[in-house]
Design an enzyme around this catalytic site. Structure first.
Site: not given
Ligand code: VGL
Ligand code: ZN
Length: 209
Positions: A13, A51, A53, A57, A86, A111, A156
């Site tokens: 990410d 990431d 979404h 979401h 995000h 994901k 993550c």
């Molecule tokens: C993440 C919060 C929400 C991450 C992703 O990549 O750690 N944290 N979505």
């Molecule tokens: Zn996320």
């Protein structure tokens, strides 16, 4: 440390929204890019996660009336932390940071695209049972030790490392190639869990020893 053809570097990410100026900015998030580039040269196999979404979401506070980011809510699979909007599919924030340059990456795994389930781990969504497909991919390709770097260490990255161990893979976190969100003790919590799970923490320079 000997890196072999059965090792894979999984870069988690490294997207605009998790870097300074982004919607869910991790302090110093873009500082992971240089160490990631350095270690990447040692790996035959590199995987990126993204990431990803849909708008609205379920992990977005904005999707729940009266809720604010960083509060918790009960979803069908249990408690879920709510985040600012995000990494919305197709948005600038969801793009990889422009300085990230890993043209040899063999897979980009997205994901968090199911509207009602969040996915911290690169292996299973937050219901802990819905697979992303990464376990099967690594298995078919005979990749059995994963090195993790990226954002965020306490979400993550950490969840992915724990699931890797659950799946019987060796897991190594490149600690200086990660940055954390650090929300309500989340760093201490993930450190205790990864330690108990047998995840190895190293500095990225140790890859060259
Ligand atoms: C993440 C919060 C929400 C991450 C992703 O990549 O750690 N944290 N979505
Ligand atoms: Zn996320």
């Amino acid at each position: 440390m000997q890196i072999t053809e059965q090792d894979v570097l999984v870069v988690i990410d490294v997207q605009n929204d998790f870097c300074p100026g982004g919607a869910l900015a991790v302090a110093d998030g873009d500082a992971v890019i240089d160490p990631i580039h350095r270690v990447a040269a040692k790996f035959d196999h590199i995987v990126l996660t993204q990431d990803w979404h849909p708008a609205g979401h379920a992990s977005f506070a904005s999707a729940h009336a009266g809720k604010r980011p960083f509060e918790q809510i009960e979803l069908s699979y249990g408690m879920q932390t709510l985040w600012p909007d995000h990494c919305v599919q197709g948005s600038k924030g969801a793009e990889f940071h422009q300085a990230l340059h890993l043209p040899r990456a063999e897979l980009i795994l997205r994901k968090g695209f199911r509207p009602r389930i969040d996915s911290y781990s690169a292996f299973f969504e937050n219901d802990r049972v819905t697979p992303t497909g990464l376990a099967g991919y690594l298995d078919e390709r005979n990749l059995n030790r994963i090195f993790l770097a990226g954002l965020a260490y306490d979400f993550c990255v950490g969840y992915s490392a724990l699931d890797a161990r659950r799946l019987g893979l060796s897991a190594v976190i490149l600690r200086d190639a990660c940055r954390a969100i650090d929300l309500n003790g989340s760093v201490a919590k993930i450190e205790a869990e990864v330690d108990r799970a047998g995840v190895v923490l190293i500095q990225s320079a140790e890859v060259f020893d």
